[in-house]
Design an enzyme around this catalytic site. Structure first.
Site, PDB file in Angstrom:
ATOM      1  N   ASP A   1      -0.866  -9.623   8.319  1.00  0.00           N
ATOM      2  CA  ASP A   1      -0.787  -8.962   7.010  1.00  0.00           C
ATOM      3  C   ASP A   1       0.134  -7.766   7.200  1.00  0.00           C
ATOM      4  O   ASP A   1      -0.278  -6.622   7.113  1.00  0.00           O
ATOM      5  CB  ASP A   1      -2.186  -8.535   6.550  1.00  0.00           C
TER       6      ASP A   1
ATOM      7  N   HIS B   1      -1.042  -2.595  -4.365  1.00  0.00           N
ATOM      8  CA  HIS B   1      -0.471  -3.436  -5.422  1.00  0.00           C
ATOM      9  C   HIS B   1      -0.527  -2.781  -6.805  1.00  0.00           C
ATOM     10  O   HIS B   1      -0.900  -3.402  -7.801  1.00  0.00           O
ATOM     11  CB  HIS B   1      -1.181  -4.791  -5.457  1.00  0.00           C
TER      12      HIS B   1
ATOM     13  N   HIS C   1       2.924 -12.641  -5.862  1.00  0.00           N
ATOM     14  CA  HIS C   1       1.857 -12.869  -4.885  1.00  0.00           C
ATOM     15  C   HIS C   1       1.351 -14.317  -4.897  1.00  0.00           C
ATOM     16  O   HIS C   1       0.145 -14.553  -4.908  1.00  0.00           O
ATOM     17  CB  HIS C   1       0.722 -11.887  -5.167  1.00  0.00           C
TER      18      HIS C   1
ATOM     19  N   ARG D   1       0.785  -1.230   0.000  1.00  0.00           N
ATOM     20  CA  ARG D   1       0.000   0.000   0.000  1.00  0.00           C
ATOM     21  C   ARG D   1       0.817   1.281   0.000  1.00  0.00           C
ATOM     22  O   ARG D   1       1.889   1.348   0.611  1.00  0.00           O
ATOM     23  CB  ARG D   1      -0.917   0.022   1.229  1.00  0.00           C
TER      24      ARG D   1
ATOM     25  N   GLU E   1       5.629 -12.198   0.594  1.00  0.00           N
ATOM     26  CA  GLU E   1       5.979 -11.290  -0.503  1.00  0.00           C
ATOM     27  C   GLU E   1       7.230 -10.509  -0.141  1.00  0.00           C
ATOM     28  O   GLU E   1       7.212  -9.680   0.765  1.00  0.00           O
ATOM     29  CB  GLU E   1       4.810 -10.332  -0.759  1.00  0.00           C
TER      30      GLU E   1
HETATM   31  C1  GLA Z   1      -1.495  -8.278   0.301  1.00  0.00           C
HETATM   32  C2  GLA Z   1      -2.045  -7.245   1.177  1.00  0.00           C
HETATM   33  C3  GLA Z   1      -3.281  -7.763   1.744  1.00  0.00           C
HETATM   34  C4  GLA Z   1      -4.246  -8.185   0.678  1.00  0.00           C
HETATM   35  C5  GLA Z   1      -3.662  -9.200  -0.172  1.00  0.00           C
HETATM   36  C6  GLA Z   1      -4.579  -9.558  -1.307  1.00  0.00           C
HETATM   37  O1  GLA Z   1      -0.939  -9.301   0.995  1.00  0.00           O
HETATM   38  O2  GLA Z   1      -1.182  -6.827   2.177  1.00  0.00           O
HETATM   39  O3  GLA Z   1      -3.846  -6.794   2.539  1.00  0.00           O
HETATM   40  O4  GLA Z   1      -4.558  -7.115  -0.127  1.00  0.00           O
HETATM   41  O5  GLA Z   1      -2.454  -8.717  -0.667  1.00  0.00           O
HETATM   42  O6  GLA Z   1      -5.871  -9.759  -0.914  1.00  0.00           O
END
Ligand code: GLA
Length: 373
Positions: free
Chosen positions: A274, A128, A202, A103, A340
């Site tokens: 996350d 993304h 991803h 983000r 990632e």
């Molecule tokens: C990344 C983001 C998550 C989500 C996934 C896809 O990992 O950090 O918040 O958006 O991609 O759903």
């Protein structure tokens, strides 16, 4: 078990048909067509016991098969069987991510005094690369064989202003399968105007095989003493925090599920993990170890090394039982996880983070190696 395996059993990584350790020339087939008639191809390659299927759409890893301890193959990455499913709405299954992985707050940043507004696609933020990121681009794909390696060279040129980003960005991504069965990704990009870049992939991992249920029993180690805490919109608040004494401590192998239900504000914000882990090794010239994931039941292990300073560990929190995979099983929350490799989220707005700036004349480079056992 049979639904998780495909292809012949392969006790040794050499021998029976289909289990050869020798690299095979990548094979191309028509996978489907986009609404405008553009043909999407699927490339199949194999080396060192690993089988990879890649789409020209999004550079998507549609399938990645590795054997378990008995030599039984399974596709350990979530995905779909048809191009229509990918286009209709994929949460980035297996896709190349750009121009910016994760983000950027308010989808906005300032470079050399000029402010840029990006495509906003995640609440108020840009995620993304924006609504039409590299995951939806059609890539030029060329196969190669190089000594004992086989692979694909993917190219895409992102025009000046695409999704709001400045500069024409020429991107080249190389997927290599080595004779040891490693999947290596080399990213390169150049620009004609100052811009920001943060590329990643991803893949959603489930080492029991896609459709194999929860990954909460998978064991994970992350070589990081700190992570970047986030606000409710999952934008880092600033200074990294120590993982010690928190659910974010994966310095020793721990199951994904062990602490995931702790009443921790950070876990509440993200509905699980996350977050970006700040790898202790920092940014390195050569790939260095970042994380290990293993499934005790199948014996499959994934070891990730990278040149990048950060790792986003996402525990599949937004999978909600509305998508069906090739196994015919629906994907529910926690049925896969992503690791990632990246620069930190929102770096263009955080001067203390490693820089994601790319200027004309410079070459962006990043490498990640996935080794399987
Ligand atoms: C990344 C983001 C998550 C989500 C996934 C896809 O990992 O950090 O918040 O958006 O991609 O759903």
């Amino acid at each position: 078990m049979s639904s998780k395996s495909s292809g012949p059993a392969c006790h040794e990584r050499a021998g029976p048909l289909g289990c050869s350790t020798k690299g095979r020339k990548p094979v191309k087939e028509l996978f489907g067509k986009l609404a405008d008639g553009t043909e999407i191809h699927r490339w199949s390659l194999e080396n060192g016991g690993t089988r990879l299927k890649v789409l020209s759409y999004g550079g998507i890893v549609q399938s990645l098969e590795i054997p378990d301890r008995e030599g039984r193959y399974a596709n350990v990455s979530l995905g779909f069987d048809t191009i229509e499913d990918y286009v209709a709405g994929s949460p980035y299954f297996g896709a190349l991510i750009g121009r910016y992985g994760n983000r950027i707050g308010a989808g906005r940043f300032t470079l050399d005094g000029e402010t840029f507004q990006l495509s906003v696609n995640d609440g108020a933020n840009s995620l993304h690369g924006g609504a039409d990121g590299f995951d939806k681009a059609v890539w030029d794909v060329e196969p190669f064989e190089d000594g004992s390696d086989v692979g694909l060279r993917l190219r895409y040129t992102s025009v000046d202003g695409e999704q709001g980003y400045p500069g024409t960005l020429a991107v080249r991504v190389t997927y290599t399968l080595t004779e040891r069965g490693e999947w290596r990704i080399d990213y390169e990009a150049t620009t004609d105007k100052v811009t920001v870049v943060n590329l990643t992939n991803h893949v959603y991992w489930n080492l029991a095989g896609e459709g194999g249920g929860s990954i909460h029993d998978h064991r994970l180690t992350i070589a990081a003493s700190r992570f970047t805490p986030v606000d409710a919109g999952l934008i880092p608040t600033g200074e990294p925090a120590e993982v010690a004494g928190t659910p974010f401590d994966f310095r020793g192998a721990k199951t994904v599920g062990e602490d995931i239900r702790e009443a921790d504000r950070q876990l509440l914000y993200a509905k699980g993990f996350d977050h970006n882990w700040v790898l202790d090794k920092g940014r390195t010239a050569d790939p260095e170890w970042a994380a290990t994931l293993s499934d005790p039941e199948s014996g499959r292990t994934l070891k990730i090394s990278t040149t990048e300073p950060g790792l986003q560990f996402y525990s599949g929190n937004f999978l909600d039982g509305t998508l069906v995979g090739p196994s015919g099983k629906i994907y529910r929350q926690g049925d896969a996880l992503c690791l990632e490799t990246q620069h930190f989220p929102d770096s263009p707005n955080k001067t203390s983070y490693p820089s994601t700036l790319l200027r004309p004349g410079q070459t962006y480079r990043s490498t990640t190696v996935h080794a399987f056992d």
